[in-house]
Design a protein around this motif. Structure first.
Motif, short mmCIF file in Angstrom:
data_model
loop_
_atom_site.label_atom_id
_atom_site.label_comp_id
_atom_site.label_asym_id
_atom_site.label_seq_id
_atom_site.Cartn_x
_atom_site.Cartn_y
_atom_site.Cartn_z
N THR A 38 0.84 -1.20 0.00
CA THR A 38 0.00 0.00 0.00
C THR A 38 0.87 1.25 0.00
OG1 THR A 38 -1.69 -1.22 1.23
CG2 THR A 38 -1.90 1.17 1.17
N HIS A 39 1.94 1.23 0.78
CA HIS A 39 2.88 2.36 0.84
C HIS A 39 3.47 2.67 -0.54
CE1 HIS A 39 6.19 4.91 2.20
NE2 HIS A 39 7.05 4.06 1.65
N TYR A 40 3.93 1.64 -1.22
CA TYR A 40 4.55 1.86 -2.52
C TYR A 40 3.53 2.30 -3.57
CZ TYR A 40 9.05 0.52 -0.80
OH TYR A 40 10.22 0.51 -0.09
N LYS A 41 2.31 1.78 -3.48
CA LYS A 41 1.25 2.22 -4.39
C LYS A 41 0.92 3.68 -4.10
CE LYS A 41 -0.72 0.42 -7.25
NZ LYS A 41 -0.50 0.50 -8.72
N ALA A 42 0.90 4.06 -2.81
CA ALA A 42 0.64 5.45 -2.42
C ALA A 42 1.74 6.37 -2.95
CB ALA A 42 0.51 5.57 -0.90
N CYS A 43 2.98 5.95 -2.81
CA CYS A 43 4.10 6.76 -3.32
C CYS A 43 3.99 6.94 -4.83
CB CYS A 43 5.44 6.12 -2.95
SG CYS A 43 5.87 6.25 -1.20
N GLU A 44 3.62 5.88 -5.52
CA GLU A 44 3.44 5.95 -6.98
C GLU A 44 2.38 7.00 -7.34
OE1 GLU A 44 1.21 3.13 -10.14
OE2 GLU A 44 2.73 2.12 -8.94
N ILE A 45 1.27 6.97 -6.64
CA ILE A 45 0.19 7.93 -6.91
C ILE A 45 0.66 9.35 -6.61
CG2 ILE A 45 -2.07 8.74 -6.10
CD1 ILE A 45 -2.83 5.77 -5.77
N LEU A 46 1.33 9.54 -5.49
CA LEU A 46 1.81 10.88 -5.13
C LEU A 46 2.79 11.41 -6.17
CD1 LEU A 46 2.21 10.27 -1.30
CD2 LEU A 46 0.53 11.76 -2.40
N GLU A 47 3.69 10.55 -6.62
CA GLU A 47 4.65 10.96 -7.66
C GLU A 47 3.93 11.30 -8.95
OE1 GLU A 47 7.42 7.72 -7.93
OE2 GLU A 47 8.65 8.50 -6.29
N ASP A 48 2.95 10.49 -9.34
CA ASP A 48 2.23 10.72 -10.58
C ASP A 48 1.42 12.02 -10.54
OD1 ASP A 48 3.23 8.37 -11.60
OD2 ASP A 48 1.36 7.25 -11.41
N LEU A 49 0.79 12.29 -9.40
CA LEU A 49 -0.08 13.46 -9.30
C LEU A 49 0.67 14.75 -9.00
CD1 LEU A 49 -3.13 12.06 -7.30
CD2 LEU A 49 -2.89 12.33 -9.77
N LEU A 50 1.67 14.65 -8.12
CA LEU A 50 2.33 15.87 -7.64
C LEU A 50 3.77 16.02 -8.12
CD1 LEU A 50 1.08 15.65 -3.94
CD2 LEU A 50 0.01 16.87 -5.85
N GLY A 51 4.40 14.92 -8.51
CA GLY A 51 5.80 14.95 -8.93
C GLY A 51 6.70 14.38 -7.84
N ARG A 52 7.74 13.69 -8.26
CA ARG A 52 8.66 13.05 -7.32
C ARG A 52 9.29 14.06 -6.37
NH1 ARG A 52 11.36 8.71 -5.88
NH2 ARG A 52 13.57 8.73 -5.48
N ASP A 53 9.59 15.25 -6.88
CA ASP A 53 10.23 16.26 -6.05
C ASP A 53 9.34 16.69 -4.88
OD1 ASP A 53 8.56 17.37 -8.13
OD2 ASP A 53 9.32 19.35 -7.58
N LYS A 54 8.04 16.51 -5.00
CA LYS A 54 7.12 16.92 -3.94
C LYS A 54 7.15 15.95 -2.76
CE LYS A 54 5.54 20.48 -6.15
NZ LYS A 54 6.41 21.62 -6.17
N LEU A 55 7.61 14.71 -2.98
CA LEU A 55 7.71 13.77 -1.85
C LEU A 55 8.60 14.35 -0.76
CD1 LEU A 55 8.04 10.20 -3.44
CD2 LEU A 55 6.04 11.23 -2.37
#
Length: 117
Positions: A38-55
């Protein structure tokens, strides 16, 4: 549409079928109860929607191994809730209208009962 995460505000792209599918997949993985997947799927969504730099901006690091699984899940659920808010508001308004009609009907029935007595 904007979402606030960790005190920062982010613009969300339109919820297209492609994006909606990502949330469907996330919810399926979440239902399995596997925090790591779930964590990795969440990270994937966050990167897709906001961009990796936003993590890094949101969580203090872009290292997925160092980010709390709970924090990523909450962020994605908050984004999903933000997307769905207009639908929820619409449904609540419809329910309120229905309750108002039921109350009006009840008042009419009470008035008729008073006339009949």
């Amino acid at each position: 549409m904007r979402v606030e995460l960790q005190g920062n505000s982010y613009e969300l792209p339109a919820r297209t079928p492609k994006i909606a599918r990502k949330f469907d997949e996330f919810n399926q993985v979440l239902a399995l109860g596997n925090d790591v997947k779930t964590h990795y799927k969440a990270c994937e969504i966050l990167e897709d929607l906001l961009g990796r730099d936003k993590l890094a901006e949101i969580f203090g690091t872009s290292d997925k191994e160092a980010i709390s699984t709970i924090d990523t899940m909450l962020a994605v659920k908050k984004i999903d809730d933000t997307y769905l808010e207009p639908i929820k508001s619409y449904e609540m308004e419809k329910e309120k209208d229905m309750l108002d009609k039921i109350n009006d009907l009840g008042a009419s029935v009470a008035a008729i009962e008073r006339l009949v007595k």
